[in-house]
Design a protein around this motif. Structure first.
Motif, mmCIF file in Angstrom:
data_model
loop_
_atom_site.group_PDB
_atom_site.id
_atom_site.type_symbol
_atom_site.label_atom_id
_atom_site.label_comp_id
_atom_site.label_asym_id
_atom_site.label_seq_id
_atom_site.Cartn_x
_atom_site.Cartn_y
_atom_site.Cartn_z
ATOM 1 N N VAL A 8 0.857 -1.187 0.000
ATOM 2 C CA VAL A 8 0.000 0.000 0.000
ATOM 3 C C VAL A 8 0.891 1.234 0.000
ATOM 4 C CG1 VAL A 8 -1.789 1.248 1.267
ATOM 5 C CG2 VAL A 8 -1.758 -1.243 1.308
ATOM 6 N N ARG A 9 0.619 2.157 -0.926
ATOM 7 C CA ARG A 9 1.396 3.396 -0.962
ATOM 8 C C ARG A 9 0.516 4.533 -1.468
ATOM 9 N NH1 ARG A 9 2.907 -0.004 -4.853
ATOM 10 N NH2 ARG A 9 2.938 0.747 -6.994
ATOM 11 N N PRO A 10 0.887 5.754 -1.158
ATOM 12 C CA PRO A 10 0.097 6.902 -1.610
ATOM 13 C C PRO A 10 -0.082 6.903 -3.123
ATOM 14 C CG PRO A 10 1.670 7.599 0.043
ATOM 15 C CD PRO A 10 1.991 6.170 -0.286
ATOM 16 N N GLY A 11 -1.293 7.243 -3.550
ATOM 17 C CA GLY A 11 -1.604 7.285 -4.976
ATOM 18 C C GLY A 11 -2.356 6.063 -5.476
ATOM 19 N N LEU A 12 -2.327 4.962 -4.703
ATOM 20 C CA LEU A 12 -3.049 3.750 -5.112
ATOM 21 C C LEU A 12 -4.536 3.885 -4.799
ATOM 22 C CD1 LEU A 12 -0.842 0.738 -3.952
ATOM 23 C CD2 LEU A 12 -1.215 1.553 -6.272
ATOM 24 N N THR A 13 -5.361 3.281 -5.639
ATOM 25 C CA THR A 13 -6.793 3.208 -5.371
ATOM 26 C C THR A 13 -7.045 1.945 -4.555
ATOM 27 O OG1 THR A 13 -7.281 4.340 -7.438
ATOM 28 C CG2 THR A 13 -9.090 3.121 -6.423
ATOM 29 N N VAL A 14 -7.772 2.096 -3.452
ATOM 30 C CA VAL A 14 -8.023 0.984 -2.533
ATOM 31 C C VAL A 14 -9.474 0.979 -2.081
ATOM 32 C CG1 VAL A 14 -5.648 0.903 -1.659
ATOM 33 C CG2 VAL A 14 -7.323 2.359 -0.525
ATOM 34 N N ASP A 15 -9.906 -0.152 -1.563
ATOM 35 C CA ASP A 15 -11.192 -0.269 -0.874
ATOM 36 C C ASP A 15 -10.884 -0.344 0.614
ATOM 37 O OD1 ASP A 15 -12.771 -0.284 -3.152
ATOM 38 O OD2 ASP A 15 -12.752 -2.455 -3.345
ATOM 39 N N ILE A 16 -11.504 0.558 1.395
ATOM 40 C CA ILE A 16 -11.298 0.553 2.844
ATOM 41 C C ILE A 16 -12.620 0.302 3.551
ATOM 42 C CG2 ILE A 16 -9.359 2.166 2.722
ATOM 43 C CD1 ILE A 16 -11.325 4.315 3.916
ATOM 44 N N VAL A 17 -12.526 -0.141 4.797
ATOM 45 C CA VAL A 17 -13.698 -0.206 5.662
ATOM 46 C C VAL A 17 -13.467 0.817 6.761
ATOM 47 C CG1 VAL A 17 -12.837 -2.125 7.089
ATOM 48 C CG2 VAL A 17 -15.278 -1.715 6.944
ATOM 49 N N GLN A 18 -14.408 1.747 6.895
ATOM 50 C CA GLN A 18 -14.317 2.777 7.926
ATOM 51 C C GLN A 18 -14.808 2.214 9.252
ATOM 52 O OE1 GLN A 18 -15.367 6.899 6.566
ATOM 53 N NE2 GLN A 18 -16.246 5.733 4.856
ATOM 54 N N LYS A 19 -14.422 2.867 10.343
ATOM 55 C CA LYS A 19 -14.756 2.401 11.689
ATOM 56 C C LYS A 19 -16.256 2.153 11.851
ATOM 57 C CE LYS A 19 -13.447 1.971 16.119
ATOM 58 N NZ LYS A 19 -12.433 1.037 16.583
ATOM 59 N N GLN A 20 -17.080 3.103 11.403
ATOM 60 C CA GLN A 20 -18.524 2.970 11.577
ATOM 61 C C GLN A 20 -19.118 1.884 10.685
ATOM 62 O OE1 GLN A 20 -17.032 5.682 10.308
ATOM 63 N NE2 GLN A 20 -18.126 6.470 8.542
ATOM 64 N N ASP A 21 -18.380 1.449 9.655
ATOM 65 C CA ASP A 21 -18.874 0.425 8.737
ATOM 66 C C ASP A 21 -18.348 -0.969 9.063
ATOM 67 O OD1 ASP A 21 -20.293 2.335 7.285
ATOM 68 O OD2 ASP A 21 -18.584 2.763 5.973
ATOM 69 N N GLN A 22 -17.543 -1.109 10.112
ATOM 70 C CA GLN A 22 -16.974 -2.419 10.445
ATOM 71 C C GLN A 22 -18.032 -3.490 10.695
ATOM 72 O OE1 GLN A 22 -14.155 -1.603 13.577
ATOM 73 N NE2 GLN A 22 -12.518 -1.163 12.125
ATOM 74 N N PRO A 23 -19.141 -3.185 11.391
ATOM 75 C CA PRO A 23 -20.142 -4.247 11.603
ATOM 76 C C PRO A 23 -20.778 -4.748 10.298
ATOM 77 C CG PRO A 23 -20.501 -2.453 13.148
ATOM 78 C CD PRO A 23 -19.472 -1.978 12.150
ATOM 79 N N THR A 24 -20.956 -3.860 9.330
ATOM 80 C CA THR A 24 -21.605 -4.243 8.071
ATOM 81 C C THR A 24 -20.603 -4.663 7.003
ATOM 82 O OG1 THR A 24 -21.566 -1.992 7.195
ATOM 83 C CG2 THR A 24 -23.509 -2.634 8.474
ATOM 84 N N GLY A 25 -19.349 -4.218 7.131
ATOM 85 C CA GLY A 25 -18.338 -4.540 6.133
ATOM 86 C C GLY A 25 -18.442 -3.697 4.876
ATOM 87 N N ARG A 26 -19.202 -2.599 4.928
ATOM 88 C CA ARG A 26 -19.376 -1.716 3.770
ATOM 89 C C ARG A 26 -18.034 -1.104 3.376
ATOM 90 N NH1 ARG A 26 -20.311 3.798 3.564
ATOM 91 N NH2 ARG A 26 -21.171 4.501 1.595
ATOM 92 N N LEU A 27 -17.692 -1.198 2.083
ATOM 93 C CA LEU A 27 -16.410 -0.709 1.591
ATOM 94 C C LEU A 27 -16.544 0.673 0.970
ATOM 95 C CD1 LEU A 27 -15.010 -3.940 -0.083
ATOM 96 C CD2 LEU A 27 -14.452 -3.020 2.165
ATOM 97 N N THR A 28 -15.495 1.469 1.126
ATOM 98 C CA THR A 28 -15.405 2.798 0.533
ATOM 99 C C THR A 28 -14.178 2.803 -0.365
ATOM 100 O OG1 THR A 28 -16.332 3.768 2.534
ATOM 101 C CG2 THR A 28 -15.199 5.263 1.035
ATOM 102 N N ARG A 29 -14.347 3.252 -1.612
ATOM 103 C CA ARG A 29 -13.230 3.277 -2.556
ATOM 104 C C ARG A 29 -12.636 4.672 -2.601
ATOM 105 N NH1 ARG A 29 -13.602 -0.095 -7.977
ATOM 106 N NH2 ARG A 29 -13.527 -1.646 -6.339
ATOM 107 N N GLY A 30 -11.306 4.741 -2.650
ATOM 108 C CA GLY A 30 -10.643 6.028 -2.732
ATOM 109 C C GLY A 30 -9.164 5.876 -2.999
ATOM 110 N N VAL A 31 -8.491 7.018 -3.066
ATOM 111 C CA VAL A 31 -7.054 7.062 -3.349
ATOM 112 C C VAL A 31 -6.307 7.357 -2.049
ATOM 113 C CG1 VAL A 31 -5.248 8.249 -4.663
ATOM 114 C CG2 VAL A 31 -7.495 7.850 -5.697
ATOM 115 N N VAL A 32 -5.268 6.570 -1.777
ATOM 116 C CA VAL A 32 -4.486 6.712 -0.550
ATOM 117 C C VAL A 32 -3.719 8.033 -0.567
ATOM 118 C CG1 VAL A 32 -2.615 5.740 0.845
ATOM 119 C CG2 VAL A 32 -4.220 4.219 -0.319
#
Length: 69
Positions: A8-32
């Motif tokens: 993982v490095r800055p500039g890569l596009t990744v799927d993350i799970v935010q703290k509030q989404d941990q129970p549901t596993g909802r992913l958010t896509r963005g650039v590091v």
């Protein structure tokens, strides 16, 4: 398995799970923008800040094949 810090490095596009989404596993896509985890790996994923300001743990790195689908 979640990516290690070396994958993982800055500039890569990744799927993350935010703290509030941990129970549901909802992913958010963005650039590091910044890596927040210092250790080489973490069982729940490397914590990053996206360019949008959102913070979460990387679940996977998005490849060019993923983004075209």
């Amino acid at each position: 398995m979640t990516p290690s810090r070396s994958q993982v490095r800055p500039g890569l596009t990744v799927d993350i799970v935010q703290k509030q989404d941990q129970p549901t596993g909802r992913l958010t896509r963005g650039v590091v923008a910044q890596l927040l985890t210092r250790s080489p790996s973490h069982p729940h994923g490397i914590k990053v800040r996206l360019t949008s300001g959102q913070v979460g743990r990387v679940q996977r790195v998005v490849t060019s094949e993923d983004s075209s689908a």
